[in-house]
Design an enzyme around this catalytic site. Structure first.
Site, PDB file in Angstrom:
ATOM      1  CG  LEU A 104      74.210  13.602  86.437  1.00 11.70           C
ATOM      2  CD1 LEU A 104      74.713  12.720  87.583  1.00 11.70           C
ATOM      3  CD2 LEU A 104      74.330  15.079  86.816  1.00 11.70           C
ATOM      4  CG  ASP A 105      78.020  16.790  81.180  1.00 14.94           C
ATOM      5  OD1 ASP A 105      76.957  16.841  80.539  1.00 14.94           O
ATOM      6  OD2 ASP A 105      78.658  17.794  81.552  1.00 14.94           O
ATOM      7  CE  LYS A 106      81.913   7.841  77.934  1.00 12.55           C
ATOM      8  NZ  LYS A 106      82.504   7.597  76.626  1.00 12.55           N
ATOM      9  CG  HIS A 191      78.310  20.605  78.619  1.00 14.47           C
ATOM     10  ND1 HIS A 191      78.291  19.317  79.097  1.00 14.47           N
ATOM     11  CD2 HIS A 191      78.782  20.529  77.343  1.00 14.47           C
ATOM     12  CE1 HIS A 191      78.721  18.483  78.149  1.00 14.47           C
ATOM     13  NE2 HIS A 191      79.015  19.188  77.083  1.00 14.47           N
ATOM     14  CE  LYS A 194      81.643  18.820  82.824  1.00 11.75           C
ATOM     15  NZ  LYS A 194      81.374  17.657  81.994  1.00 11.75           N
TER      16      LYS A 194
END
Ligand code: URA
Length: 244
Positions: A104-106, A191, A194
């Protein structure tokens, strides 16, 4: 060793779950159904569950599986030179070789699986297995009217066409030009959510994963908390990748 202990050590389920599996006649020892959980098994015995042969006693190491409610601010990596990682959260477990199942992204929160089972992790993250992941997103922008249809048909990016994704708008606030949505994807690209939302005119300002394949985020876990998966949940993951 008792049969139920052996099965639990193999990761088939908790002691009480495997007792039930044995009672239902799903376990065979050397080809014969055994319904007594206390039966003794030894190195020489072949044990199968639903026809799937397990390794000899002691051969299969128990794998460890955890569900973490990832907080924002941590990177999904085993180690990082400048940032804290989600694996740091597990240091008191005293386990070597834990890693995250995908990333997962930060700044993304929510359901992240952590385990030491490389084979299953590989299956769960392989795009060919089509494991659905559901995200809750807060979005700047009201999105194009045909956004859901475009995501369902696949968006053409420079290097690839996205797999069909599902968009469900939960609420829209025209005054503030924002909306909230569930987005379901199955590819696992960098991503991914997004980029898909950007392609239909929005900007994700908050993202939380609420489901991974058959598993839903345990809402009793606060951000940064984790718990072990039950044997039943591990079996659901196995079934999702066709390894049950
Ligand atoms: N999609 C994203 O854009 N970010 C994540 O962290 C996961 C899916």
């Amino acid at each position: 060793m008792r049969l139920d202990k052996y099965l639990a050590d193999c990761g088939i389920g908790t002691r009480s779950e495997v007792k039930e599996i044995v009672r239902k006649g799903r376990v065979s020892v050397n080809g014969a159904v055994v319904k007594d959980s206390g039966a003794a098994v030894s190195e020489a015995d072949s044990v199968s569950v639903d026809g799937r042969l397990l390794g000899g006693v002691g051969e299969l190491k128990k794998k460890h599986w955890f569900m973490l409610n990832k907080p924002a601010g941590l990177v999904s990596a085993n180690s990082d030179e400048k940032d804290a990682t989600v694996i740091d959260i597990f240091k008191n477990e005293g386990l070597k070789g834990l890693f995250t199942v995908g990333r997962l992204d930060k700044d993304t929160e929510g359901l992240l699986l952590v385990c030491d089972d490389g084979e299953m992790s590989h299956y769960l993250t392989a795009p060919s297995r089509n494991i659905a992941k559901v995200y809750y997103a807060k979005i700047d922008g009201l999105l194009a009217p045909d956004a859901a249809e475009r995501l369902a048909n696949g968006i053409e990016f420079k290097e690839f066409v996205s797999r069909p994704a599902k968009l469900e708008i939960l609420s829209a606030d025209a005054d503030n030009n924002t909306c909230e949505a569930y987005v379901t994807v199955s590819e696992g690209r960098f991503h991914e959510v997004k980029r898909l939302i950007a392609a239909v005119g929005g900007e994700v300002t908050y993202l939380k994963r609420i489901a991974f394949g058959p598993l839903k985020l345990d809402e009793s876990l606060k951000a940064g908390e984790y718990r072990e998966l039950s044997g039943g949940e591990i079996n659901e993951l196995r079934a999702a990748v066709g390894k049950d």
